[in-house]
Write a protein that holds these residues in place. Structure first.
Motif: not given
Length: 203
Positions: A8-10, A33-38, A85-89
């Motif tokens: 998770e990123g904030m 490769d990506y974060v699930d949640l931003y 593609g870097k963020v899933k949600a």
């Protein structure tokens, strides 16, 4: 990547276009490769040109709020990250019902999560009900109470813990578990989270 881990990123809300800058959405810096949640940290825009780009403050220590910048515009910019593609949600944090009511008519993507302070002393039932009606998952931060708060030492909490033979921390964690909420610890709670406090099992 193990699916037991949910990266998770904030992001503290700064200039509306600043939220999408490469330097602030860099999963590779985490070895991913990506974060699930931003998440958007606050529904308020802050000055991107302040001395600390992460959390701008005025010389007097007051948060450097940039007038005329909208958290709604920031959310719309964050939606664009879903196509990289870097963020899933994407999600929000610290949003009351009013903030969500203003956001949703303009959003193309409903926030996946609203992360709020929540515990038995601050249940925020109105936010819970509203988010449930819109399909927004709630995540509780400070699940053991506010910093320096009395939750863990309250007689009711102590009595419930003694009755079930568990620690005081298990009582508020059970409160969240029975509501099917996710919760996250602050650094000051790391010693508690490391112990893996068990929830109270209902009969």
């Amino acid at each position: 990547m193990s699916r037991d881990v949910f990266p998770e990123g904030m992001r503290t809300v700064v200039h509306v276009s600043y939220a999408c800058g490469r330097e602030h959405v860099s999963p590779k810096s985490l070895g991913l490769d990506y974060v699930d949640l931003y998440l958007m940290h606050w529904p308020a825009a802050m000055n991107p040109n302040g001395p600390d780009p992460g959390f701008p403050q005025n010389p007097d220590g007051i948060t450097d709020i940039q007038q005329g910048r909208s958290y709604i515009e920031t959310h719309l910019d964050m939606e664009k990250l879903l196509h990289t593609g870097k963020v899933k949600a994407v999600g929000v944090a610290n949003c009351s019902v009013k903030f969500l009511e203003d956001l949703l008519p303009r959003a193309s993507v409903v926030p996946a999560v609203n992360q709020i302070e929540n515990h038995p002393q601050l249940p925020q039932y109105d936010v819970e009900d509203f988010c449930a009606s819109k399909g927004i998952h709630l995540t509780a931060y400070s699940p053991l109470g506010s910093s320096g708060g009395p939750l863990m030492s309250l007689p009711t909490v102590q009595n419930i813990a003694a009755k079930h033979g568990v620690s005081a921390a298990s009582v508020p964690l059970s409160y969240h578990s029975t509501r099917a909420w996710a919760f996250r610890f602050r650094k000051i709670n790391s010693s508690i989270s490391d112990r893996g406090e068990p929830p109270i099992r209902s009969a």
